[in-house]
Design an enzyme around this catalytic site. Sequence first.
Site, PDB file in Angstrom:
ATOM      1  N   SER A 105       0.830  -1.193   0.000  1.00 53.65           N
ATOM      2  CA  SER A 105       0.000   0.000   0.000  1.00 53.65           C
ATOM      3  C   SER A 105       0.871   1.252   0.000  1.00 53.65           C
ATOM      4  O   SER A 105       1.697   1.435  -0.893  1.00 53.65           O
ATOM      5  CB  SER A 105      -0.958  -0.051   1.199  1.00 53.65           C
ATOM      6  OG  SER A 105      -1.998   0.895   1.061  1.00 53.65           O
ATOM      7  N   GLU A 205      -1.826  -2.819  -7.878  1.00 54.12           N
ATOM      8  CA  GLU A 205      -3.037  -3.116  -7.107  1.00 54.12           C
ATOM      9  C   GLU A 205      -3.535  -1.803  -6.529  1.00 54.12           C
ATOM     10  O   GLU A 205      -2.803  -0.812  -6.499  1.00 54.12           O
ATOM     11  CB  GLU A 205      -2.746  -4.119  -5.977  1.00 54.12           C
ATOM     12  CG  GLU A 205      -1.720  -3.659  -4.950  1.00 54.12           C
ATOM     13  CD  GLU A 205      -2.263  -2.751  -3.852  1.00 54.12           C
ATOM     14  OE1 GLU A 205      -3.463  -2.821  -3.545  1.00 54.12           O
ATOM     15  OE2 GLU A 205      -1.465  -1.967  -3.313  1.00 54.12           O
ATOM     16  N   HIS A 275      -5.081  -5.510  -1.406  1.00 61.23           N
ATOM     17  CA  HIS A 275      -5.752  -5.381  -0.102  1.00 61.23           C
ATOM     18  C   HIS A 275      -6.757  -6.529   0.049  1.00 61.23           C
ATOM     19  O   HIS A 275      -7.967  -6.329   0.121  1.00 61.23           O
ATOM     20  CB  HIS A 275      -6.425  -4.020   0.008  1.00 61.23           C
ATOM     21  CG  HIS A 275      -5.445  -2.891   0.129  1.00 61.23           C
ATOM     22  ND1 HIS A 275      -4.618  -2.510  -0.914  1.00 61.23           N
ATOM     23  CD2 HIS A 275      -5.147  -2.076   1.164  1.00 61.23           C
ATOM     24  CE1 HIS A 275      -3.862  -1.490  -0.513  1.00 61.23           C
ATOM     25  NE2 HIS A 275      -4.163  -1.222   0.737  1.00 61.23           N
TER      26      HIS A 275
END
Length: 305
Positions: A105, A205, A275
């Site tokens: 992230s 992502e 995630h």
Amino acid sequence: MTKKHIYIYSPSSAVRDKAAVRRGVARLRAMGHDVEVDASALASHMRFAGDDDTRLEAIHRAAASGADVAIITRGGYGLTRLLPAIRYKAVARAIERGTRFVGLSDFTAFQSAVLAETGAVTWAGPAVGEDLGVEGEPDEIMLACFEDLVSGQGEGTGWQLPSAERTDSFRDVQGVLWGGNLSILATLAGTPWMPQIKGGILFIEDVHEHPYRVERMLTQLLYTGVLAQQKAVLFGHFTNYKPVPHDKGFRLKTVIDRLRGQIKAPVFTALPFGHVPTKVALPVGAKVHLAVEGRDAFVLWGHRH
């Protein structure tokens, strides 16, 4: 499993679910590891895990810890604020001595900057809170991949492509694996901390990003010339967004299909990363093979591929 020294720190957002982090710490200790928690891991300043200096010092303490693994509590936001001040040579020396920096992230900012500044390899993988500290049992694949990472035994990962992506011929692509969170990569485009990877294998992502926003960020990477230089693009999971009535059929597949018409490199999906509970560990900055046959895809970085 051999006992390893694991250092836990918070370079981004403040930990909101402290119970999850405690569970993650307890789980790592139950696995037999020596776990060290940074003094500011649970600090809070506005939305951050301490002010910028506090989080910067936490990164440098992680680099100086001599740990086998330095892993984040969580992502969120905050690392891009620190990029000019990180002591990259100290981080690279720690990696050379054997410390594996792990996260995802917002951590993509750190990983990209380390790769751009030093060429050193970091690991896209779990966070202590949301992954290792879940209530109940953590995802088995995630845990197995993390154990391989910690022990240094990992040599690759594989997954099954959607049936529409089945290929009749064997494809073998070699290049540097890099990427991570798409929002962060788009933010770094044009900065000194965007890795200049030619002939790479880019994985992406994101979370809470509607497909039109995903397309907008990919367009940024397209127009800055990043995508044209890649040998392959791998889509991980894009989760937690809501379609709206005026999409009228515009969805993530639309974005992926359009991208396939814009670049020559193959685009594959369903990489188990993002995630989501089931996530593999990926060496960011390592030279890998991407092998695809039928619906089977493999990313291999071990010595025996």
